[in-house]
Motif scaffolding. Structure first.
Motif, short mmCIF file in Angstrom:
data_model
loop_
_atom_site.label_atom_id
_atom_site.label_comp_id
_atom_site.label_asym_id
_atom_site.label_seq_id
_atom_site.Cartn_x
_atom_site.Cartn_y
_atom_site.Cartn_z
N ILE A 109 -16.63 5.62 -4.12
CA ILE A 109 -16.23 5.45 -5.52
C ILE A 109 -14.72 5.33 -5.62
CG2 ILE A 109 -16.37 6.40 -7.85
CD1 ILE A 109 -19.06 5.64 -6.53
N TYR A 110 -14.27 4.37 -6.40
CA TYR A 110 -12.85 4.15 -6.66
C TYR A 110 -12.64 4.35 -8.16
CZ TYR A 110 -8.75 2.25 -4.16
OH TYR A 110 -7.56 2.09 -3.49
N PRO A 111 -12.35 5.58 -8.62
CA PRO A 111 -12.34 5.90 -10.05
C PRO A 111 -11.33 5.11 -10.86
CG PRO A 111 -12.29 7.88 -8.70
CD PRO A 111 -12.01 6.73 -7.79
N ALA A 112 -11.65 4.90 -12.12
CA ALA A 112 -10.72 4.24 -13.04
C ALA A 112 -9.45 5.07 -13.15
CB ALA A 112 -11.37 4.11 -14.42
N ARG B 101 -6.54 -3.19 -7.28
CA ARG B 101 -7.39 -3.23 -6.10
C ARG B 101 -8.73 -2.54 -6.38
NH1 ARG B 101 -4.12 -1.14 -1.58
NH2 ARG B 101 -3.01 -3.08 -1.92
N ILE B 102 -9.83 -3.25 -6.13
CA ILE B 102 -11.17 -2.71 -6.33
C ILE B 102 -11.74 -2.17 -5.03
CG2 ILE B 102 -13.52 -3.27 -7.09
CD1 ILE B 102 -11.39 -3.22 -9.31
N ILE B 103 -11.51 -2.87 -3.95
CA ILE B 103 -11.91 -2.38 -2.63
C ILE B 103 -10.68 -1.81 -1.95
CG2 ILE B 103 -12.80 -3.02 -0.36
CD1 ILE B 103 -14.42 -5.20 -1.65
N PRO B 104 -10.70 -0.56 -1.52
CA PRO B 104 -9.53 0.02 -0.86
C PRO B 104 -9.13 -0.80 0.36
CG PRO B 104 -11.15 1.72 -1.32
CD PRO B 104 -11.82 0.40 -1.57
N PHE B 105 -7.81 -0.89 0.60
CA PHE B 105 -7.36 -1.60 1.80
C PHE B 105 -7.45 -0.68 2.99
CE2 PHE B 105 -3.81 -2.21 4.78
CZ PHE B 105 -4.28 -3.35 5.38
N ARG C 241 -6.90 3.47 -9.09
CA ARG C 241 -6.81 2.31 -8.21
C ARG C 241 -5.38 1.79 -8.19
NH1 ARG C 241 -11.86 1.44 -10.92
NH2 ARG C 241 -10.82 0.18 -12.50
N PRO C 242 -4.87 1.43 -7.01
CA PRO C 242 -3.50 0.91 -6.91
C PRO C 242 -3.33 -0.36 -7.74
CG PRO C 242 -4.37 1.47 -4.75
CD PRO C 242 -5.52 1.54 -5.71
N ASP D 273 0.82 -1.20 0.00
CA ASP D 273 0.00 0.00 0.00
C ASP D 273 0.86 1.26 0.00
OD1 ASP D 273 -2.68 0.93 -0.07
OD2 ASP D 273 -2.42 1.68 1.97
N GLU D 274 0.43 2.27 -0.77
CA GLU D 274 1.22 3.48 -0.92
C GLU D 274 0.52 4.71 -0.36
OE1 GLU D 274 2.25 3.86 -5.00
OE2 GLU D 274 3.34 1.97 -5.07
N THR D 275 -0.79 4.76 -0.46
CA THR D 275 -1.52 5.94 0.02
C THR D 275 -2.79 5.51 0.74
OG1 THR D 275 -2.71 6.12 -2.08
CG2 THR D 275 -0.70 7.40 -1.86
N ASP D 276 -3.27 6.36 1.59
CA ASP D 276 -4.55 6.10 2.25
C ASP D 276 -5.69 6.40 1.29
OD1 ASP D 276 -3.36 5.40 4.65
OD2 ASP D 276 -3.26 7.51 5.29
N PRO D 277 -6.64 5.48 1.13
CA PRO D 277 -7.74 5.71 0.20
C PRO D 277 -8.69 6.78 0.71
CG PRO D 277 -8.12 3.73 1.47
CD PRO D 277 -6.73 4.19 1.83
N ASP D 278 -9.40 7.42 -0.21
CA ASP D 278 -10.42 8.39 0.18
C ASP D 278 -11.56 7.66 0.88
OD1 ASP D 278 -8.98 10.42 -0.98
OD2 ASP D 278 -9.93 10.17 -2.94
N GLU D 279 -12.34 8.41 1.63
CA GLU D 279 -13.43 7.81 2.38
C GLU D 279 -14.66 7.55 1.51
OE1 GLU D 279 -13.42 6.71 5.47
OE2 GLU D 279 -11.30 7.23 5.60
N GLY D 280 -14.75 8.16 0.34
CA GLY D 280 -15.92 7.99 -0.51
C GLY D 280 -16.08 6.59 -1.03
#
Length: 203
Positions: A91-94, A115-119, A97-98, A82-89
């Motif tokens: 939607i994971y835009p095209a 990754r489709i679901i943020p870690f 995604r990592p 993992d490199e960055t913290d995912p946004d809280e929203g």
């Protein structure tokens, strides 16, 4: 007599950065557990020299080795990559995604995980798209707790489940308990992509 120059593949900055980040995190996890390089190598069933290369950002581990390392370190595969913290929203835009990439080596590799679901803590599902290049392979069979389901988006792949081979093409789906030894490879002439869901999260 003119010397023939050997062609050298251009460096991949993204892959170099992936190696560096994983090496730093792996070393940190090892030191936190008060393990020597030799001890971790023995417990994860790999050579000390390979582990040293991984920690120094000169190599990436195979998928089976990644799973063995995180088991010993009581860690998580996603944390290593993992490199960055995912946004809280939701939607994971095209394009945002990592993408976790493993090097191709001795027939294994040529595999990347989108990754489709943020870690982050709290998710009960792990969801990725496994992109498998032509000739790509997940490596030796792995086992862990949980249950998995997949859907082949494109390409032609082979799933080896508990020693039995299953041929998969676009539109095919599968499910199995994760304690069964499993691996896969691309047996087609184009990249294969598999939408893959697992619970509990291991990646």
């Amino acid at each position: 007599m003119d010397r023939v120059k050997k062609s050298v593949a251009p460096a991949d900055p993204a892959l170099d950065e992936s190696r560096r980040r994983l090496g730093v995190k792996l070393k940190l996890a090892r030191q936190t557990k008060n393990l020597t390089l030799r001890t971790l190598a023995e417990l994860s069933q790999c050579s000390e020299s390979l582990l040293s290369k991984i920690e120094n950002g000169k190599a990436l581990p195979s998928l089976p080795l990644v799973h063995r390392l995180v088991r010993v370190l009581d860690s998580n595969v996603s944390w290593l990559f993992d490199e960055t913290d995912p946004d809280e929203g939701p939607i994971y835009p095209a394009g945002k995604r990592p993408l976790i990439t493993l090097e191709r080596k001795r027939g294994a590799g040529g595999v990347s995980f989108e990754r489709i679901i943020p870690f982050k803590n709290g998710h009960l599902l792990e969801c990725t798209i496994h992109h498998i290049e032509v000739g790509g392979h997940s490596g030796a069979s792995i086992t862990h707790e949980g249950e998995e389901v997949g859907y082949v988006l494109c390409g032609h792949a082979e799933l080896i489940l508990d020693g039995v081979s299953y041929e998969l093409k676009a539109g095919d789906a599968f499910s199995f308990r994760s304690h069964l030894p499993h691996s896969y490879r691309n047996i087609g002439k184009e990249r294969a992509s598999i939408f893959w869901v697992c619970t509990p999260p291991t990646f």
